[in-house]
Design a protein around this motif. Structure first.
Motif, PDB file in Angstrom:
ATOM      1  N   GLU A   1       0.812  -1.222   0.000  1.00 29.28           N
ATOM      2  CA  GLU A   1       0.000   0.000   0.000  1.00 29.28           C
ATOM      3  C   GLU A   1       0.848   1.277   0.000  1.00 29.28           C
ATOM      4  N   ILE A   2       1.906   1.309   0.790  1.00 30.12           N
ATOM      5  CA  ILE A   2       2.748   2.504   0.873  1.00 30.12           C
ATOM      6  C   ILE A   2       3.380   2.795  -0.486  1.00 30.12           C
ATOM      7  N   TRP A   3       3.904   1.760  -1.112  1.00 27.70           N
ATOM      8  CA  TRP A   3       4.544   1.953  -2.413  1.00 27.70           C
ATOM      9  C   TRP A   3       3.508   2.317  -3.474  1.00 27.70           C
ATOM     10  N   CYS A   4       2.325   1.777  -3.371  1.00 33.68           N
ATOM     11  CA  CYS A   4       1.247   2.115  -4.320  1.00 33.68           C
ATOM     12  C   CYS A   4       0.957   3.612  -4.314  1.00 33.68           C
ATOM     13  N   VAL A   5       0.837   4.182  -3.138  1.00 35.38           N
ATOM     14  CA  VAL A   5       0.549   5.617  -3.032  1.00 35.38           C
ATOM     15  C   VAL A   5       1.705   6.422  -3.613  1.00 35.38           C
ATOM     16  N   HIS A   6       2.923   6.006  -3.324  1.00 31.28           N
ATOM     17  CA  HIS A   6       4.095   6.683  -3.864  1.00 31.28           C
ATOM     18  C   HIS A   6       4.089   6.642  -5.402  1.00 31.28           C
ATOM     19  N   LEU A   7       3.808   5.491  -5.970  1.00 33.22           N
ATOM     20  CA  LEU A   7       3.796   5.348  -7.425  1.00 33.22           C
ATOM     21  C   LEU A   7       2.689   6.189  -8.064  1.00 33.22           C
ATOM     22  N   LEU A   8       1.541   6.248  -7.421  1.00 28.82           N
ATOM     23  CA  LEU A   8       0.459   7.099  -7.936  1.00 28.82           C
ATOM     24  C   LEU A   8       0.878   8.563  -7.934  1.00 28.82           C
ATOM     25  N   ARG A   9       1.529   8.976  -6.879  1.00 34.31           N
ATOM     26  CA  ARG A   9       2.005  10.357  -6.794  1.00 34.31           C
ATOM     27  C   ARG A   9       2.977  10.653  -7.944  1.00 34.31           C
ATOM     28  N   ASN A  10       3.895   9.732  -8.192  1.00 35.84           N
ATOM     29  CA  ASN A  10       4.833   9.913  -9.303  1.00 35.84           C
ATOM     30  C   ASN A  10       4.101   9.997 -10.641  1.00 35.84           C
ATOM     31  N   SER A  11       3.157   9.108 -10.847  1.00 33.03           N
ATOM     32  CA  SER A  11       2.396   9.119 -12.095  1.00 33.03           C
ATOM     33  C   SER A  11       1.653  10.439 -12.267  1.00 33.03           C
ATOM     34  N   LEU A  12       1.033  10.900 -11.206  1.00 28.58           N
ATOM     35  CA  LEU A  12       0.270  12.143 -11.265  1.00 28.58           C
ATOM     36  C   LEU A  12       1.178  13.344 -11.530  1.00 28.58           C
ATOM     37  N   GLU A  13       2.370  13.344 -10.975  1.00 25.19           N
ATOM     38  CA  GLU A  13       3.310  14.446 -11.236  1.00 25.19           C
ATOM     39  C   GLU A  13       3.614  14.567 -12.728  1.00 25.19           C
ATOM     40  N   HIS A  14       3.780  13.443 -13.385  1.00 27.01           N
ATOM     41  CA  HIS A  14       4.072  13.459 -14.819  1.00 27.01           C
ATOM     42  C   HIS A  14       2.813  13.758 -15.638  1.00 27.01           C
ATOM     43  N   PHE A  15       1.687  13.241 -15.197  1.00 27.01           N
ATOM     44  CA  PHE A  15       0.428  13.514 -15.909  1.00 27.01           C
ATOM     45  C   PHE A  15       0.090  15.003 -15.843  1.00 27.01           C
ATOM     46  N   ALA A  16       0.458  15.656 -14.757  1.00 31.89           N
ATOM     47  CA  ALA A  16       0.225  17.107 -14.643  1.00 31.89           C
ATOM     48  C   ALA A  16       0.926  17.843 -15.779  1.00 31.89           C
ATOM     49  N   LYS A  17       2.125  17.434 -16.118  1.00 34.28           N
ATOM     50  CA  LYS A  17       2.848  18.060 -17.221  1.00 34.28           C
ATOM     51  C   LYS A  17       2.166  17.781 -18.564  1.00 34.28           C
ATOM     52  N   VAL A  18       1.649  16.574 -18.705  1.00 35.06           N
ATOM     53  CA  VAL A  18       0.922  16.230 -19.934  1.00 35.06           C
ATOM     54  C   VAL A  18      -0.300  17.140 -20.080  1.00 35.06           C
ATOM     55  N   LEU A  19      -1.069  17.276 -18.999  1.00 29.36           N
ATOM     56  CA  LEU A  19      -2.255  18.130 -19.040  1.00 29.36           C
ATOM     57  C   LEU A  19      -1.896  19.579 -19.335  1.00 29.36           C
ATOM     58  N   LEU A  20      -0.866  20.066 -18.686  1.00 31.41           N
ATOM     59  CA  LEU A  20      -0.464  21.449 -18.921  1.00 31.41           C
ATOM     60  C   LEU A  20       0.049  21.648 -20.341  1.00 31.41           C
ATOM     61  N   HIS A  21       0.697  20.648 -20.890  1.00 29.61           N
ATOM     62  CA  HIS A  21       1.169  20.735 -22.278  1.00 29.61           C
ATOM     63  C   HIS A  21      -0.004  20.958 -23.227  1.00 29.61           C
ATOM     64  N   LYS A  22      -1.140  20.410 -22.874  1.00 30.86           N
ATOM     65  CA  LYS A  22      -2.341  20.597 -23.697  1.00 30.86           C
ATOM     66  C   LYS A  22      -3.027  21.931 -23.400  1.00 30.86           C
ATOM     67  N   TYR A  23      -3.278  22.196 -22.130  1.00 30.69           N
ATOM     68  CA  TYR A  23      -4.143  23.313 -21.757  1.00 30.69           C
ATOM     69  C   TYR A  23      -3.415  24.636 -21.521  1.00 30.69           C
ATOM     70  N   CYS A  24      -2.164  24.579 -21.139  1.00 28.74           N
ATOM     71  CA  CYS A  24      -1.417  25.803 -20.837  1.00 28.74           C
ATOM     72  C   CYS A  24       0.068  25.523 -21.054  1.00 28.74           C
ATOM     73  N   PRO A  25       0.470  25.308 -22.309  1.00 27.29           N
ATOM     74  CA  PRO A  25       1.827  24.827 -22.592  1.00 27.29           C
ATOM     75  C   PRO A  25       2.951  25.712 -22.053  1.00 27.29           C
ATOM     76  N   GLU A  26       2.702  26.990 -21.930  1.00 24.44           N
ATOM     77  CA  GLU A  26       3.763  27.874 -21.434  1.00 24.44           C
ATOM     78  C   GLU A  26       4.070  27.648 -19.958  1.00 24.44           C
ATOM     79  N   ARG A  27       3.249  26.855 -19.253  1.00 25.76           N
ATOM     80  CA  ARG A  27       3.492  26.559 -17.835  1.00 25.76           C
ATOM     81  C   ARG A  27       3.717  25.066 -17.585  1.00 25.76           C
TER      82      ARG A  27
END
Length: 121
Positions: free
Chosen positions: A31-57
């Motif tokens: 469980e502990i590692w699962c939460v850590h891995l989700l956090r890592n995935s979300l950090e990278h997905f945030a960049k993907v989303l911003l690349h679409k919606y607000c690329p300058e940030r």
């Protein structure tokens, strides 16, 4: 600052890679590692989303989401983060995969090397 094509590809790949790692960690009931891995995935997905919606940030990732995303994807991220705990990470991963799938047409249309990701999905 915008992402280069390579940085964008890396953000996509890392989003999927950490989800893949999550799958195996969940099978081991770590469980502990699962939460850590989700956090890592979300950090990278945030960049993907911003690349679409607000690329300058896009380089800013998570710290820029609250002021840079439209309401719907931002609310999805908030719901995901609210579920990132030892007890509710299964809900978070479903929501994260759903959020990725909601953006997948755009992601695959714009990814420099989409075949690399499809294998893991």
């Amino acid at each position: 600052m915008s992402l280069t094509p390579l940085e964008f590809q890396d953000a996509i790949d890392d989003t999927v890679w950490y989800l893949y790692q999550y799958y195996w960690s969940a099978k081991r009931e770590n469980e502990i590692w699962c939460v850590h891995l989700l956090r890592n995935s979300l950090e990278h997905f945030a960049k993907v989303l911003l690349h679409k919606y607000c690329p300058e940030r896009a380089v800013l990732g998570l710290k820029a989401l609250d002021k840079s995303l439209p309401t719907d994807p931002l609310n999805e991220i908030v719901h995901i983060m609210n579920c990132m705990s030892l007890e509710t990470h299964e809900v978070a991963v479903k929501k994260l995969v759903n959020a990725f799938n909601n953006e997948s047409d755009w992601i695959f249309a714009n990814a420099p090397n989409k075949e690399k990701i499809r294998e893991l999905l």
